[in-house]
Enzyme design. Structure first.
Site, PDB file in Angstrom:
ATOM      1  N   ASP A  97      64.852  59.719  70.731  1.00  0.00           N
ATOM      2  CA  ASP A  97      63.643  60.303  71.283  1.00  0.00           C
ATOM      3  C   ASP A  97      63.859  61.799  71.461  1.00  0.00           C
ATOM      4  OD1 ASP A  97      62.543  57.808  71.383  1.00  0.00           O
ATOM      5  OD2 ASP A  97      62.808  57.539  73.543  1.00  0.00           O
ATOM      6  N   LYS A 130      59.262  60.347  70.927  1.00  0.00           N
ATOM      7  CA  LYS A 130      58.593  59.897  72.140  1.00  0.00           C
ATOM      8  C   LYS A 130      58.549  61.068  73.120  1.00  0.00           C
ATOM      9  CE  LYS A 130      58.189  55.386  71.286  1.00  0.00           C
ATOM     10  NZ  LYS A 130      58.655  55.401  69.900  1.00  0.00           N
ATOM     11  N   MET A 132      55.724  59.504  84.566  1.00  0.00           N
ATOM     12  CA  MET A 132      54.693  59.699  83.531  1.00  0.00           C
ATOM     13  C   MET A 132      53.278  59.733  84.110  1.00  0.00           C
ATOM     14  SD  MET A 132      56.298  56.942  80.833  1.00  0.00           S
ATOM     15  CE  MET A 132      56.261  55.660  82.097  1.00  0.00           C
TER      16      MET A 132
END
Length: 650
Positions: free
Chosen positions: A148, A170, A285
């Protein structure tokens, strides 16, 4: 471009090429650097981390993007004929070549190869020093690495030269590779018999979708190992001075996703339960949904005046922290331009931020510094700058290449002069190739141009007899021949004498009672395009000089995004004349386009150039550039001290 003189750390093909006491080429490195036993000059992945995309990866890699997978390079390992990895974690010898060999031996060319092993690896929150030893071991031995973007900047530096690196992108708010595609790619390589490191930021089992990937692997009967990592929900708050638990404020902590699966018909989060929870809430997030998160908590009964904080890019020099209450934290974060990656902390512990903050108090916090020296040596300087709080951008412009030099007869050498740690290592390698060892230097005086070179010698059990106070070729020549750098020279009719063994005083003169012998022959071990000050100084004293180039410096190509990053940094460091010259060449700025004070350097108008010493400064001048900072002592320590002092005034 050649130089006159050069220093322990300076050379454009001078006496030293970007090599100092921090040089780690081919040596063990601590957690956060290259894995033990892995080093050298290959162009590895650079600039991967919280700050942006991959920069400058020139090894075999697979592009993933758009609506599907492109795997045109995935067969590189099969056709390369490489040997299985000896001692690979969990399953030795599971490389692609090893799998093919097993299939052929079984007499079943159409049979599927024995599956490899998958490693679900947590790379931590961003600070390379927070990577675990196990994570570095796995990366160092994997055939394939699926990574990622939110991983530490140096996470993949220890990967094998022939490993396939695949960006599976990601990043919150950025380009995404569908999870199904990532899992398919993981299975494809493991089922082909390869060892695969699936490297993720943080911990793979904490909002990292590692559980889903483990389920797919288990369903296919594929062996796997989970390598836990330090999760951002603990490390980010810690670097912001916020403990997630505290006897007086929070008896527990709850980790909550701020970004649920959009396919769910309704939220699975129990807002009333979270409102009643007596401890700290940490949301991952959730930056874009922060207004809704705060409103849901207050609506469910969480006190509106409860302290809250948001930490962006925690644990690295780009870290930003805002604080407030549940009532206003969303507005405060929006006004400050806080973006992903970030974690949000809700609870009384957030109120301890001002009392316990520590990371932002480091002298280089909030400063971005580009490191241009060779990648093999850059890690030491980068590590020290990060420890001072800087955001480091590694943009290596040079690399060293061995020349496989053949040694002359050492029995006739009176003094051996070495001008860089690189030269020391190459000399010792040549000594071994010739079937000799340190005993061949018995009775030979060993001279080192500076402390970095002397430390490299010490690593091989050798002590430098002569180390000048000024780390230049002129000073070393003067010390060997018994002259002061600015004083009268030895009479032409006088043959210089050297002590036999480590029996000289600080001026280079033989210690009282030390046996001496005439100095007639000197062997200089250094870079291919070195300056003339050292050999000329010795020859002027009547000494026969053998100049032995053992390595050369070559340009390291810089990707466009690496050059773009240089436009925004606060400082760019130059540890040798060659780093300056190669950076100018990489940037493509012509003399006609050069502007003061940076000349041909492809850096931003507000970037401050930092030179390690006068030789490098002279090389910058040839490029039309004037450094804002020059180290008083031409060492890495001197460069860092000068940079810190300048930052304190700005």
């Amino acid at each position: 471009m050649s130089t006159t003189g050069g220093t322990d750390d300076e050379a454009t093909g001078g006496t030293a090429t970007g090599a100092t006491e921090d040089d780690r080429s081919g040596s063990a490195a601590p957690a956060g650097g290259a894995a033990p036993g892995v080093g050298g000059t290959r162009p590895p992945l650079g600039g991967v981390g919280a700050g942006g995309n991959a920069v400058g990866d020139t090894r075999p890699a697979t592009g993933v993007g758009g609506g599907g997978l492109t795997t045109d390079v995935e067969t590189a390992r099969d056709t390369a004929g490489t040997d299985p990895v000896e001692g690979a974690p969990g399953a030795a010898g599971r490389g692609a070549a090893g799998s093919a060999a097993r299939a052929d031996h079984a007499g079943a060319p159409d049979a599927a190869p024995e599956p490899g092993v998958a490693y679900l690896v947590g790379a931590g929150p961003g600070d390379p020093g927070l990577m675990t030893v196990r994570a570095l071991e796995v990366i160092a031995t994997a055939d394939v690495v699926l990574y990622d973007q939110l991983i530490p900047a140096t996470a993949l530096d220890g990967a094998r030269d022939d490993a396939v690196l695949i960006d599976v992108g990601k990043r919150g708010g950025g380009r995404q590779v569908p999870q199904a595609d990532t899992e398919a790619l993981l299975l494809e390589h493991v089922l082909a018999g390869r060892s695969v490191a699936r490297v993720k930021g943080g911990d793979p089992f904490v909002f990292g979708r590692g559980g889903e990937e483990a389920q797919r692997l288990r369903a296919k009967g594929v062996p796997y190992e989970v390598v836990p990592g330090v999760t951002a929900g603990i490390a980010g708050p810690a670097y912001a001075g916020i403990p997630v638990t505290h006897r007086g404020h929070a008896p527990g902590v709850a980790f909550v996703t701020g970004h649920e699966d959009p396919k769910k018909p309704e939220s699975a989060i129990d807002w009333e339960g979270l409102a009643r929870f007596p401890g700290t809430l940490v949301f991952y997030m959730g930056v874009r949904r922060l207004p809704a998160i705060a409103a849901s908590l207050v609506g469910a009964g969480r006190p509106a005046d409860q302290p809250a904080a948001v930490v962006q890019s925690g644990t690295v020099g780009a870290q930003r922290v805002v604080t407030g209450t549940l009532t206003d934290i969303a507005d405060v974060a929006a006004a400050a331009g806080i973006k992903a990656p970030a974690v949000t902390i809700v609870g009384g512990v957030a109120g301890l931020r001002d009392e316990l903050r520590w990371f932002e108090d480091r002298p280089l916090f909030g400063r971005s510094v580009a490191v241009t020296r060779a990648r093999a040596q850059a890690s030491g300087l980068a590590r020290r700058l990060r420890a001072l709080g800087a955001e480091v951008v590694e943009t290596p412009t040079i690399r060293t290449r061995s020349l496989d030099a053949e040694l002359p007869d050492l029995a006739g050498v009176d003094v051996l002069a070495l001008t860089s740690p690189n030269g020391v290592r190459e000399f010792m390698a040549a000594l071994e190739r010739s079937g000799q060892d340190a005993r061949s230097l018995y009775g030979t005086t060993i001279a080192a141009v500076g402390p970095g070179t002397a430390r490299a010698l010490k690593g091989f059990g050798l002590r430098a007899d002569l180390v000048p106070e000024t780390f230049t070729g002129e000073a070393l020549a003067a010390m060997i021949t018994g002259r002061s750098a600015g004083g009268a020279g030895v009479a032409a009719s006088t043959t210089p004498r050297v002590a036999t063994g480590a029996q000289v005083d600080a001026t280079g003169e033989p210690a009282p009672g030390a046996p001496t012998r005439p100095l007639r022959r000197a062997l200089l071990v250094r870079a291919a395009t070195a300056g003339d000050a050292l050999p000329d100084g010795l020859r002027a004293a009547g000494i026969e000089v053998t100049d032995l180039p053992v390595y050369e410096t070559v340009a390291e190509p810089l990707a466009d995004d690496a050059l773009a990053a240089l436009q925004d940094v606060d400082y760019v460091t130059f540890t040798s004349a060659s780093t300056a010259g190669f950076l100018a060449d990489a940037g493509g700025v012509t003399d006609a386009d050069a502007t003061a004070p940076h000349g041909r350097l492809p850096v931003g108008p507000d970037t401050r150039a930092v030179s390690i010493g006068p030789v490098t400064t002279a090389a910058l001048a040839e490029l039309g550039a004037t450094p804002a900072v020059e180290a008083q002592q031409a060492t890495i320590d001197g460069l860092i001290a000068a940079l810190v002092a300048d930052a304190a005034t700005r």
